[in-house]
Design a protein around this motif. Sequence first.
Motif, PDB file in Angstrom:
ATOM      1  N   ILE A  94       0.556  -1.026   0.017  1.00  0.00           N
ATOM      2  CA  ILE A  94       0.155  -0.523   0.002  1.00  0.00           C
ATOM      3  C   ILE A  94       0.760   1.440   0.298  1.00  0.00           C
ATOM      4  O   ILE A  94       0.505   2.212  -0.631  1.00  0.00           O
ATOM      5  CB  ILE A  94      -0.845  -0.192   1.012  1.00  0.00           C
ATOM      6  CG1 ILE A  94      -2.229  -1.422   0.756  1.00  0.00           C
ATOM      7  CG2 ILE A  94      -2.100   1.058   1.524  1.00  0.00           C
ATOM      8  CD1 ILE A  94      -2.775  -1.568   2.448  1.00  0.00           C
ATOM      9  N   ARG A  95       1.997   0.993   0.852  1.00  0.00           N
ATOM     10  CA  ARG A  95       2.347   1.958   0.872  1.00  0.00           C
ATOM     11  C   ARG A  95       4.672   1.577   1.169  1.00  0.00           C
ATOM     12  O   ARG A  95       4.406   1.128   1.842  1.00  0.00           O
ATOM     13  CB  ARG A  95       2.121   3.302   1.818  1.00  0.00           C
ATOM     14  CG  ARG A  95       2.007   3.233   3.110  1.00  0.00           C
ATOM     15  CD  ARG A  95       2.048   4.322   3.871  1.00  0.00           C
ATOM     16  NE  ARG A  95       0.924   5.390   3.562  1.00  0.00           N
ATOM     17  CZ  ARG A  95      -0.811   5.437   4.553  1.00  0.00           C
ATOM     18  NH1 ARG A  95      -0.663   4.202   5.050  1.00  0.00           N
ATOM     19  NH2 ARG A  95      -1.274   5.838   3.879  1.00  0.00           N
ATOM     20  N   PRO A  96       5.167   2.566   0.630  1.00  0.00           N
ATOM     21  CA  PRO A  96       6.366   2.281   0.515  1.00  0.00           C
ATOM     22  C   PRO A  96       7.231   2.413   2.108  1.00  0.00           C
ATOM     23  O   PRO A  96       6.864   2.998   2.829  1.00  0.00           O
ATOM     24  CB  PRO A  96       7.853   2.619  -0.386  1.00  0.00           C
ATOM     25  CG  PRO A  96       6.618   4.485  -0.215  1.00  0.00           C
ATOM     26  CD  PRO A  96       5.050   4.191   0.035  1.00  0.00           C
ATOM     27  N   LEU A  97       7.783   1.657   2.676  1.00  0.00           N
ATOM     28  CA  LEU A  97       8.927   1.814   3.826  1.00  0.00           C
ATOM     29  C   LEU A  97       9.934   2.575   3.414  1.00  0.00           C
ATOM     30  O   LEU A  97      10.773   2.294   2.609  1.00  0.00           O
ATOM     31  CB  LEU A  97       8.801   0.661   4.874  1.00  0.00           C
ATOM     32  CG  LEU A  97       7.397  -0.018   5.078  1.00  0.00           C
ATOM     33  CD1 LEU A  97       7.249  -1.644   5.718  1.00  0.00           C
ATOM     34  CD2 LEU A  97       7.161   0.798   6.100  1.00  0.00           C
TER      35      LEU A  97
ATOM     36  N   ILE B 281       8.313  -1.203  12.499  1.00  0.00           N
ATOM     37  CA  ILE B 281       7.271  -1.207  12.169  1.00  0.00           C
ATOM     38  C   ILE B 281       6.362  -2.621  12.833  1.00  0.00           C
ATOM     39  O   ILE B 281       7.022  -2.836  13.281  1.00  0.00           O
ATOM     40  CB  ILE B 281       7.051  -2.140  10.427  1.00  0.00           C
ATOM     41  CG1 ILE B 281       8.135  -3.235  10.534  1.00  0.00           C
ATOM     42  CG2 ILE B 281       7.624  -1.065   9.546  1.00  0.00           C
ATOM     43  CD1 ILE B 281       8.016  -3.969   9.311  1.00  0.00           C
ATOM     44  N   VAL B 282       4.950  -2.363  13.016  1.00  0.00           N
ATOM     45  CA  VAL B 282       4.446  -3.245  13.641  1.00  0.00           C
ATOM     46  C   VAL B 282       3.033  -4.550  12.557  1.00  0.00           C
ATOM     47  O   VAL B 282       2.907  -3.949  11.821  1.00  0.00           O
ATOM     48  CB  VAL B 282       2.961  -2.391  14.780  1.00  0.00           C
ATOM     49  CG1 VAL B 282       1.971  -3.773  15.228  1.00  0.00           C
ATOM     50  CG2 VAL B 282       3.796  -2.591  15.801  1.00  0.00           C
ATOM     51  N   ILE B 283       3.435  -6.107  12.699  1.00  0.00           N
ATOM     52  CA  ILE B 283       2.959  -7.005  11.968  1.00  0.00           C
ATOM     53  C   ILE B 283       1.718  -7.725  12.418  1.00  0.00           C
ATOM     54  O   ILE B 283       1.760  -7.901  13.620  1.00  0.00           O
ATOM     55  CB  ILE B 283       3.611  -7.943  11.617  1.00  0.00           C
ATOM     56  CG1 ILE B 283       4.630  -7.371  10.654  1.00  0.00           C
ATOM     57  CG2 ILE B 283       3.159  -8.118  10.771  1.00  0.00           C
ATOM     58  CD1 ILE B 283       5.927  -8.251  10.213  1.00  0.00           C
ATOM     59  N   THR B 284       0.685  -7.723  12.796  1.00  0.00           N
ATOM     60  CA  THR B 284      -0.440  -7.912  12.998  1.00  0.00           C
ATOM     61  C   THR B 284      -0.945  -9.212  12.239  1.00  0.00           C
ATOM     62  O   THR B 284      -1.842  -8.747  11.609  1.00  0.00           O
ATOM     63  CB  THR B 284      -1.724  -7.023  13.897  1.00  0.00           C
ATOM     64  OG1 THR B 284      -0.502  -5.949  14.034  1.00  0.00           O
ATOM     65  CG2 THR B 284      -2.856  -7.051  14.633  1.00  0.00           C
ATOM     66  N   PRO B 285      -1.065 -10.569  12.719  1.00  0.00           N
ATOM     67  CA  PRO B 285      -2.176 -11.719  12.042  1.00  0.00           C
ATOM     68  C   PRO B 285      -3.295 -12.232  13.063  1.00  0.00           C
ATOM     69  O   PRO B 285      -3.147 -11.384  14.034  1.00  0.00           O
ATOM     70  CB  PRO B 285      -0.648 -12.551  11.911  1.00  0.00           C
ATOM     71  CG  PRO B 285      -0.184 -12.376  13.045  1.00  0.00           C
ATOM     72  CD  PRO B 285      -0.065 -10.923  13.740  1.00  0.00           C
TER      73      PRO B 285
ATOM     74  N   ASP C 294       2.263   5.691  10.269  1.00  0.00           N
ATOM     75  CA  ASP C 294       1.482   6.967   9.254  1.00  0.00           C
ATOM     76  C   ASP C 294       0.325   6.122   8.278  1.00  0.00           C
ATOM     77  O   ASP C 294      -0.196   6.371   7.501  1.00  0.00           O
ATOM     78  CB  ASP C 294       2.999   7.173   7.740  1.00  0.00           C
ATOM     79  CG  ASP C 294       3.932   7.888   7.582  1.00  0.00           C
ATOM     80  OD1 ASP C 294       3.760   8.604   8.644  1.00  0.00           O
ATOM     81  OD2 ASP C 294       4.790   7.524   6.752  1.00  0.00           O
ATOM     82  N   GLY C 295       0.746   4.200   9.040  1.00  0.00           N
ATOM     83  CA  GLY C 295      -0.630   3.544   8.648  1.00  0.00           C
ATOM     84  C   GLY C 295       0.037   2.333   8.293  1.00  0.00           C
ATOM     85  O   GLY C 295       0.465   1.731   8.254  1.00  0.00           O
ATOM     86  N   ILE C 296      -1.264   2.103   7.652  1.00  0.00           N
ATOM     87  CA  ILE C 296      -0.700   0.642   6.649  1.00  0.00           C
ATOM     88  C   ILE C 296      -0.044   0.554   5.982  1.00  0.00           C
ATOM     89  O   ILE C 296      -0.878   1.303   4.745  1.00  0.00           O
ATOM     90  CB  ILE C 296      -2.393  -0.486   6.069  1.00  0.00           C
ATOM     91  CG1 ILE C 296      -3.862  -0.491   7.770  1.00  0.00           C
ATOM     92  CG2 ILE C 296      -2.023  -1.333   5.634  1.00  0.00           C
ATOM     93  CD1 ILE C 296      -4.859  -0.803   7.092  1.00  0.00           C
TER      94      ILE C 296
END
Length: 445
Positions: free
Chosen positions: A396-399, A405-409, A429-431
């Motif tokens: 969705i957007r570049p890093l 970062i947070v990864i949520t499964p 900044d969002g997803i």
Amino acid sequence: MEGHEESITKHEQLLQYIEGLKVGTKISVRKLAKNMGVSEGTAYRAVKEAENVGIVITKERIGTVRVEKKPRNLSDQLSFGDVAEIVEGHVLGGNEGLSKALHKYVIGAMKIDAMVRYIDAGSLLIVGNREDAHILALEQGSGVLITGGFGTSREVKQLADKLALPIISSRHDTFTVASMINRAIFDRIIKKKIMLIEDIVTASKRKVSFLKTTSSVADFERLAADSGQSRFPVTDDWNRVIGIVSRKDLEEADPEQAIEKYVTRSPITAGLQTSLASAAQIMVWEGIDFLPIVDRNRKLVSSVTRKEVLQAMRDAQNQPQLGETFEQLMWNGFAEERGADGHLFFHGIITPQMATYLGTISEGVLSSLMTQAGLAAAKDLSGSGYVVDNMTTYFIRPLQIENQIVITPVVLEVSRRTCKLEIEMSHHDGIAAKTVMTLQSIDHG
């Protein structure tokens, strides 16, 4: 039961000839074919087989050479000297440190104050014409690989000699040398830690049990009683696997009847170099519990059950590892936490190693991180081991480098065989990316 063998084949003669060569001998496919009176295609296949079993190696600009086979359980870490050879470099200083082991490499595409956090003893800094970075790396106990064919100052060379840390110059760019080193590390380290069928077959040292199509049902029962097994490979007169027969197949058969018409033909097989993970996946996807193990000519070597494969995989997880894949190195930088709802989430930082040569973050890396998060969440929920069946990822957007970062499964559905998840990767900044993933259990058929 014993099957009779055909007279030794040309392929086997070639392998014996290659094995009998003195270590260090160069091998030419054309010369081998001429000496042994076979086609070049036959000679080539024998050389490739010898390479697979570890008695020859092939290197660029050197060719194929007979080598001493090394036990698979020995570590074979790259040294700085190996790196110099791999990247076609020349050593500017610190020759005495060429035998030191390389633990990791760092791409120096950052400011000095950021760089220092990633460099430690045993590292290799890959950087261009930046003398301040050369000095920093040496002072931190790291070797230096200068790209683009650049050199360095006399003072830096003297420091390298004093600290016995090599400075290597290569004409290639950063992306190319990193790719060269990646491939070498994969070849020399990672292959040695992946458990293969060969490892458990060699360890078991059990007699290979098999039947012929002319064997009777009574022969089956005697072999079953002797071996404790309930299914066997069926071979032809040249010991090639042509089928499988199990006790269930013979339930209605007369004891004196030949098993031929009850044999399941053209069975799925595996080779000694098949990884345990691949064997487990094959068994799950095909719904089978038994694999004959064959050589390249489909001749029977051994057999394994799904239970044996899964147990060996579990045992391997408890053993010290010889090295880590890049995937593991990246994932090890992420911390695991449990939210208020009891579900796992993971957080970490985007490091320079995750960047492409253009400076952007690799989409493959992001997919890998979300895969690891999904596998961990599924195992936490059900206790099973999983493999990825399919996944769809949206970027969705570049890093950027050093983004937190947070990864949520989130587990959407879980059954005995599969687990479906939705995984989000986000920063302030969002997803940034989102994945929908289906996993398949390797513990259940």
